[in-house]
Scaffold this motif. Structure first.
Motif, PDB file in Angstrom:
ATOM      1  N   TYR A  69       0.831  -1.204   0.000  1.00  0.00           N
ATOM      2  CA  TYR A  69       0.000   0.000   0.000  1.00  0.00           C
ATOM      3  C   TYR A  69       0.868   1.258   0.000  1.00  0.00           C
ATOM      4  CZ  TYR A  69      -4.613  -2.126   0.728  1.00  0.00           C
ATOM      5  OH  TYR A  69      -5.793  -2.808   0.570  1.00  0.00           O
ATOM      6  N   LEU A  70       1.889   1.262   0.838  1.00  0.00           N
ATOM      7  CA  LEU A  70       2.699   2.465   1.000  1.00  0.00           C
ATOM      8  C   LEU A  70       3.470   2.793  -0.275  1.00  0.00           C
ATOM      9  CD1 LEU A  70       3.070   4.427   3.343  1.00  0.00           C
ATOM     10  CD2 LEU A  70       5.155   3.196   3.962  1.00  0.00           C
ATOM     11  N   LEU A  71       4.085   1.785  -0.874  1.00  0.00           N
ATOM     12  CA  LEU A  71       4.831   2.040  -2.103  1.00  0.00           C
ATOM     13  C   LEU A  71       3.886   2.408  -3.249  1.00  0.00           C
ATOM     14  CD1 LEU A  71       7.541   2.243  -3.388  1.00  0.00           C
ATOM     15  CD2 LEU A  71       7.580  -0.231  -3.722  1.00  0.00           C
ATOM     16  N   SER A  72       2.697   1.829  -3.261  1.00  0.00           N
ATOM     17  CA  SER A  72       1.699   2.212  -4.270  1.00  0.00           C
ATOM     18  C   SER A  72       1.307   3.673  -4.106  1.00  0.00           C
ATOM     19  CB  SER A  72       0.460   1.322  -4.153  1.00  0.00           C
ATOM     20  OG  SER A  72       0.765  -0.026  -4.439  1.00  0.00           O
ATOM     21  N   LEU A  73       1.140   4.106  -2.853  1.00  0.00           N
ATOM     22  CA  LEU A  73       0.808   5.507  -2.596  1.00  0.00           C
ATOM     23  C   LEU A  73       1.923   6.430  -3.070  1.00  0.00           C
ATOM     24  CD1 LEU A  73      -0.885   7.770  -1.315  1.00  0.00           C
ATOM     25  CD2 LEU A  73       0.232   7.243   0.873  1.00  0.00           C
ATOM     26  N   PHE A  74       3.157   6.073  -2.779  1.00  0.00           N
ATOM     27  CA  PHE A  74       4.285   6.903  -3.203  1.00  0.00           C
ATOM     28  C   PHE A  74       4.381   6.958  -4.725  1.00  0.00           C
ATOM     29  CE2 PHE A  74       6.655   5.970   1.017  1.00  0.00           C
ATOM     30  CZ  PHE A  74       5.883   6.926   1.646  1.00  0.00           C
ATOM     31  N   LEU A  75       4.103   5.839  -5.376  1.00  0.00           N
ATOM     32  CA  LEU A  75       4.107   5.838  -6.840  1.00  0.00           C
ATOM     33  C   LEU A  75       2.976   6.697  -7.392  1.00  0.00           C
ATOM     34  CD1 LEU A  75       5.024   2.153  -7.666  1.00  0.00           C
ATOM     35  CD2 LEU A  75       6.094   4.151  -8.698  1.00  0.00           C
ATOM     36  N   LEU A  76       1.832   6.672  -6.729  1.00  0.00           N
ATOM     37  CA  LEU A  76       0.717   7.515  -7.153  1.00  0.00           C
ATOM     38  C   LEU A  76       1.090   8.990  -7.064  1.00  0.00           C
ATOM     39  CD1 LEU A  76      -2.247   7.905  -7.974  1.00  0.00           C
ATOM     40  CD2 LEU A  76      -2.845   7.773  -5.541  1.00  0.00           C
ATOM     41  N   LEU A  77       1.701   9.381  -5.953  1.00  0.00           N
ATOM     42  CA  LEU A  77       2.125  10.775  -5.796  1.00  0.00           C
ATOM     43  C   LEU A  77       3.179  11.143  -6.835  1.00  0.00           C
ATOM     44  CD1 LEU A  77       2.344  10.946  -1.887  1.00  0.00           C
ATOM     45  CD2 LEU A  77       0.500  11.775  -3.365  1.00  0.00           C
ATOM     46  N   THR A  78       4.078  10.212  -7.100  1.00  0.00           N
ATOM     47  CA  THR A  78       5.107  10.460  -8.110  1.00  0.00           C
ATOM     48  C   THR A  78       4.487  10.609  -9.494  1.00  0.00           C
ATOM     49  OG1 THR A  78       6.606   9.082  -6.800  1.00  0.00           O
ATOM     50  CG2 THR A  78       7.300   9.636  -9.026  1.00  0.00           C
ATOM     51  N   SER A  79       3.477   9.796  -9.771  1.00  0.00           N
ATOM     52  CA  SER A  79       2.821   9.879 -11.082  1.00  0.00           C
ATOM     53  C   SER A  79       2.145  11.228 -11.269  1.00  0.00           C
ATOM     54  CB  SER A  79       1.796   8.750 -11.226  1.00  0.00           C
ATOM     55  OG  SER A  79       0.650   8.974 -10.410  1.00  0.00           O
ATOM     56  N   LEU A  80       1.619  11.795 -10.187  1.00  0.00           N
ATOM     57  CA  LEU A  80       1.005  13.120 -10.287  1.00  0.00           C
ATOM     58  C   LEU A  80       2.048  14.170 -10.649  1.00  0.00           C
ATOM     59  CD1 LEU A  80      -1.440  13.037  -7.225  1.00  0.00           C
ATOM     60  CD2 LEU A  80      -1.966  12.656  -9.645  1.00  0.00           C
ATOM     61  N   ALA A  81       3.234  14.043 -10.075  1.00  0.00           N
ATOM     62  CA  ALA A  81       4.303  14.991 -10.399  1.00  0.00           C
ATOM     63  C   ALA A  81       4.695  14.880 -11.867  1.00  0.00           C
ATOM     64  CB  ALA A  81       5.510  14.731  -9.496  1.00  0.00           C
ATOM     65  N   TRP A  82       4.897  13.642 -12.344  1.00  0.00           N
ATOM     66  CA  TRP A  82       5.219  13.447 -13.759  1.00  0.00           C
ATOM     67  C   TRP A  82       4.083  13.955 -14.644  1.00  0.00           C
ATOM     68  CZ3 TRP A  82       9.649  11.862 -16.122  1.00  0.00           C
ATOM     69  CH2 TRP A  82      10.629  11.252 -15.333  1.00  0.00           C
ATOM     70  N   GLY A  83       2.848  13.704 -14.216  1.00  0.00           N
ATOM     71  CA  GLY A  83       1.705  14.119 -15.015  1.00  0.00           C
ATOM     72  C   GLY A  83       1.584  15.628 -15.127  1.00  0.00           C
ATOM     73  N   PHE A  84       1.740  16.321 -14.001  1.00  0.00           N
ATOM     74  CA  PHE A  84       1.672  17.780 -14.030  1.00  0.00           C
ATOM     75  C   PHE A  84       2.769  18.364 -14.914  1.00  0.00           C
ATOM     76  CE2 PHE A  84      -0.798  17.629  -9.938  1.00  0.00           C
ATOM     77  CZ  PHE A  84      -1.902  18.319 -10.425  1.00  0.00           C
ATOM     78  N   ALA A  85       3.919  17.727 -14.919  1.00  0.00           N
ATOM     79  CA  ALA A  85       5.053  18.274 -15.663  1.00  0.00           C
ATOM     80  C   ALA A  85       4.988  17.968 -17.156  1.00  0.00           C
ATOM     81  CB  ALA A  85       6.360  17.737 -15.081  1.00  0.00           C
ATOM     82  N   TYR A  86       4.477  16.788 -17.522  1.00  0.00           N
ATOM     83  CA  TYR A  86       4.635  16.358 -18.907  1.00  0.00           C
ATOM     84  C   TYR A  86       3.359  15.893 -19.603  1.00  0.00           C
ATOM     85  CZ  TYR A  86       9.547  16.445 -17.616  1.00  0.00           C
ATOM     86  OH  TYR A  86      10.775  16.843 -17.181  1.00  0.00           O
ATOM     87  N   ALA A  87       2.320  15.513 -18.863  1.00  0.00           N
ATOM     88  CA  ALA A  87       1.133  14.957 -19.516  1.00  0.00           C
ATOM     89  C   ALA A  87       0.262  16.058 -20.102  1.00  0.00           C
ATOM     90  CB  ALA A  87       0.332  14.123 -18.527  1.00  0.00           C
ATOM     91  N   ASP A  88      -0.468  15.705 -21.130  1.00  0.00           N
ATOM     92  CA  ASP A  88      -1.350  16.649 -21.809  1.00  0.00           C
ATOM     93  C   ASP A  88      -2.795  16.347 -21.413  1.00  0.00           C
ATOM     94  OD1 ASP A  88      -2.500  18.478 -23.435  1.00  0.00           O
ATOM     95  OD2 ASP A  88      -2.121  17.408 -25.310  1.00  0.00           O
ATOM     96  N   GLY A  89      -3.238  16.925 -20.304  1.00  0.00           N
ATOM     97  CA  GLY A  89      -4.616  16.751 -19.885  1.00  0.00           C
ATOM     98  C   GLY A  89      -4.785  15.794 -18.721  1.00  0.00           C
ATOM     99  N   ALA A  90      -5.965  15.891 -18.079  1.00  0.00           N
ATOM    100  CA  ALA A  90      -6.248  15.075 -16.900  1.00  0.00           C
ATOM    101  C   ALA A  90      -6.342  13.593 -17.242  1.00  0.00           C
ATOM    102  CB  ALA A  90      -7.547  15.546 -16.245  1.00  0.00           C
ATOM    103  N   GLY A  91      -6.874  13.290 -18.424  1.00  0.00           N
ATOM    104  CA  GLY A  91      -6.981  11.889 -18.826  1.00  0.00           C
ATOM    105  C   GLY A  91      -5.625  11.220 -18.928  1.00  0.00           C
TER     106      GLY A  91
END
Length: 250
Positions: free
Chosen positions: A56-78
């Protein structure tokens, strides 16, 4: 593993403090983690630790990390949602299940007692007898899962966190960027193989576990070869594996 799934939603019984300690120790002193697992075996009579807190904990950390990558590089919420799902369920959980499955079927068969033609070794991380008088021990799938998810910690630290912070440096066309980028991958993968080795080396009924370090030697050779022109961050950054469109080149 049945006990693992039974405790999947019993959050009060999960030891998140131990999970945090293990994550820190896996980077600083990974051998200490598997020493604690040995003590767990003495108390619970099983090598597998059926506590989902680490997952659970590592999944949570990966989720938070994915948000950082998403805000920086992804095109849109989807796209951000897709990155989050791929990071947690694809990169971490699916890969860990695959690695644990392969290890369960191959490690016990190839590195167990009685394998001919391989050099001898001491029995286990603590030079303990292999359970003489206690019956034949077998490799548990749950323990393979424990090793796989713990070995993923340095991958997360170096390739999902440190690499993200260093993208302005490692994502350029300069050779120093290539050196830094590929060194991050080499460190992460060698950490992964070392923790995997320590995990199985802790089991006194397995032999020749030093062979699990061979991929580390191959990684070092490939790292050296990659310095002649292949910037891994520009081709293998986690967000690219998620198949997201990028606002700018990585």
């Amino acid at each position: 593993m049945p006990r693992f799934f039974k405790r999947l939603f019993k959050f009060p019984s999960m030891d998140f403090e131990m999970a945090i300690w293990e994550m820190m120790s896996l980077i600083i002193a990974p051998k200490a983690v598997f020493r604690s697992i040995y003590y767990h075996k003495q108390q619970q009579k099983t090598w597998h630790r059926p506590d989902p807190s680490f997952t659970y904990l590592l999944s949570l950390f990966l989720l938070l990390t994915s948000l950082a990558w998403g805000f920086a590089y992804a095109d849109g919420a989807g796209r951000m949602l897709r990155i989050a799902l791929v990071f947690v369920f694809g990169h971490f959980l699916l890969v860990s299940v695959g690695v644990a499955t392969v290890a369960f079927f191959l490690v016990g068969r190839l590195l167990g007692p009685g394998v001919k033609g391989l050099p001898g070794r001491r029995r286990g991380l603590y030079n303990l007898p292999g359970g003489d008088g206690e019956g034949r021990e077998e490799l548990e799938f749950g323990y393979c899962w424990d090793v796989a998810i713990r070995a993923f910690v340095p991958i997360w630290v170096f390739l999902y966190v440190v690499q993200f912070l260093c993208m302005p440096l490692v994502g350029t066309d300069h050779w120093l960027s290539l050196l830094l980028s590929n060194t991050l991958y080499a460190i992460a993968l060698n950490y992964y193989f070392t923790i995997t080795f320590l995990g199985y080396n802790a089991l006194p009924f397995l032999h020749h576990t030093e062979l699990l370090l061979l991929p580390g030697a191959i990684t070092t050779i490939l790292w050296f070869a990659s310095l002649f022109g292949l910037n891994l961050s520009r081709h293998l950054a986690p967000v690219l594996w998620a198949g997201a469109r990028l606002r700018k080149d990585v």
